[in-house]
Design an enzyme around this catalytic site. Structure first.
Site, mmCIF file in Angstrom:
data_model
loop_
_atom_site.group_PDB
_atom_site.id
_atom_site.type_symbol
_atom_site.label_atom_id
_atom_site.label_comp_id
_atom_site.label_asym_id
_atom_site.label_seq_id
_atom_site.Cartn_x
_atom_site.Cartn_y
_atom_site.Cartn_z
ATOM 1 N N ASP A 30 0.855 -1.187 0.000
ATOM 2 C CA ASP A 30 0.000 0.000 0.000
ATOM 3 C C ASP A 30 0.894 1.241 0.000
ATOM 4 O O ASP A 30 1.893 1.318 0.705
ATOM 5 C CB ASP A 30 -0.921 -0.007 1.226
ATOM 6 N N ILE A 31 0.497 2.216 -0.800
ATOM 7 C CA ILE A 31 1.303 3.436 -0.958
ATOM 8 C C ILE A 31 1.277 4.296 0.306
ATOM 9 O O ILE A 31 2.191 5.099 0.534
ATOM 10 C CB ILE A 31 0.806 4.216 -2.195
ATOM 11 N N ASN A 87 -12.822 -3.212 2.758
ATOM 12 C CA ASN A 87 -13.706 -2.062 2.908
ATOM 13 C C ASN A 87 -14.689 -2.087 1.739
ATOM 14 O O ASN A 87 -14.261 -2.056 0.579
ATOM 15 C CB ASN A 87 -12.898 -0.758 2.882
ATOM 16 N N VAL A 96 -10.992 2.888 -3.528
ATOM 17 C CA VAL A 96 -10.646 2.348 -4.850
ATOM 18 C C VAL A 96 -11.627 1.221 -5.178
ATOM 19 O O VAL A 96 -11.723 0.228 -4.438
ATOM 20 C CB VAL A 96 -9.196 1.828 -4.882
ATOM 21 N N HIS A 100 -10.287 -5.374 -3.223
ATOM 22 C CA HIS A 100 -8.976 -5.608 -2.610
ATOM 23 C C HIS A 100 -9.137 -5.915 -1.135
ATOM 24 O O HIS A 100 -10.080 -5.466 -0.489
ATOM 25 C CB HIS A 100 -8.046 -4.395 -2.799
ATOM 26 N N HIS A 102 -6.929 -5.690 2.458
ATOM 27 C CA HIS A 102 -5.758 -5.135 3.131
ATOM 28 C C HIS A 102 -5.194 -6.202 4.071
ATOM 29 O O HIS A 102 -5.908 -6.681 4.961
ATOM 30 C CB HIS A 102 -6.145 -3.928 3.989
HETATM 31 P P1 AMP Z 1 -9.798 1.377 0.324
HETATM 32 O O1 AMP Z 1 -10.131 2.512 1.250
HETATM 33 O O2 AMP Z 1 -10.060 0.047 0.958
HETATM 34 O O3 AMP Z 1 -10.413 1.524 -1.043
HETATM 35 O O4 AMP Z 1 -8.225 1.419 0.191
HETATM 36 C C1 AMP Z 1 -7.538 1.837 -0.955
HETATM 37 C C2 AMP Z 1 -6.066 1.740 -0.608
HETATM 38 O O5 AMP Z 1 -5.346 1.826 -1.815
HETATM 39 C C3 AMP Z 1 -5.553 2.854 0.311
HETATM 40 O O6 AMP Z 1 -4.998 2.273 1.481
HETATM 41 C C4 AMP Z 1 -4.498 3.557 -0.540
HETATM 42 O O7 AMP Z 1 -3.391 3.999 0.200
HETATM 43 C C5 AMP Z 1 -4.129 2.478 -1.550
HETATM 44 N N1 AMP Z 1 -3.629 2.951 -2.834
HETATM 45 C C6 AMP Z 1 -4.216 3.845 -3.671
HETATM 46 N N2 AMP Z 1 -3.486 4.019 -4.785
HETATM 47 C C7 AMP Z 1 -2.408 3.186 -4.658
HETATM 48 C C8 AMP Z 1 -1.290 2.890 -5.471
HETATM 49 N N3 AMP Z 1 -1.094 3.489 -6.672
HETATM 50 N N4 AMP Z 1 -0.376 1.998 -5.022
HETATM 51 C C9 AMP Z 1 -0.548 1.391 -3.832
HETATM 52 N N5 AMP Z 1 -1.587 1.611 -3.022
HETATM 53 C C10 AMP Z 1 -2.499 2.503 -3.413
#
Ligand code: AMP
Ligand code: ZN
Length: 113
Positions: A30-31, A87, A96, A100, A102
């Site tokens: 995760d970024i 989530n 996103v 996915h 976490h």
């Molecule tokens: P969610 O709130 O479950 O949709 O989490 C989306 C996650 O994606 C967040 O923890 C972000 O930090 C992560 N994220 C978004 N863009 C990227 C990316 N390009 N590379 C890695 N993680 C990302």
């Protein structure tokens, strides 16, 4: 072409720190990590959120969990434990819209909410 950031990561069009991949699943860091280990596990197939899975995806969802357990072990979390979180949609905190999970670990997790 897909406009989805996670499809682009799975397709190699957007860079990510990939820690796991097979024909159906990709795992990457995760970024914005919120724990010492914070890895996202995604299906290569674009599924917008958990409510969109169908019985056809049952094996895929099982494989995602097997991949999560393998990555957790690779990260030294097999004995310590970890948290696996999805989530789902707005009130679940989803940002996103590509399914996915976490994988969080390396510190004590607290209660949810
Ligand atoms: P969610 O709130 O479950 O949709 O989490 C989306 C996650 O994606 C967040 O923890 C972000 O930090 C992560 N994220 C978004 N863009 C990227 C990316 N390009 N590379 C890695 N993680 C990302
Ligand atoms: Zn996607």
């Amino acid at each position: 072409m897909s406009d989805c950031i996670f499809c682009k990561i799975a397709g190699g069009e957007v860079p990510a720190e990939i820690v796991y991949q097979d024909d159906q699943i990709v795992g990457f860091k995760d970024i914005r990590p919120v724990a010492p280990v914070h890895i996202l596990l995604i299906p290569r197939k674009h599924i917008p959120d958990l409510t969109a899975i169908t019985p056809e995806d049952a094996e895929l969802i099982g494989r995602l969990h097997l991949a999560a357990v393998k990555v957790a072990a690779d990260q030294g979390l097999a004995e310590r434990g970890f948290r696996l979180v999805n989530n789902c949609k707005a009130e679940g905190g989803q940002v996103v819209y590509h399914l996915h999970f976490h994988l969080l670990g390396g510190r004590q997790m607290r209660t949810l909410g």
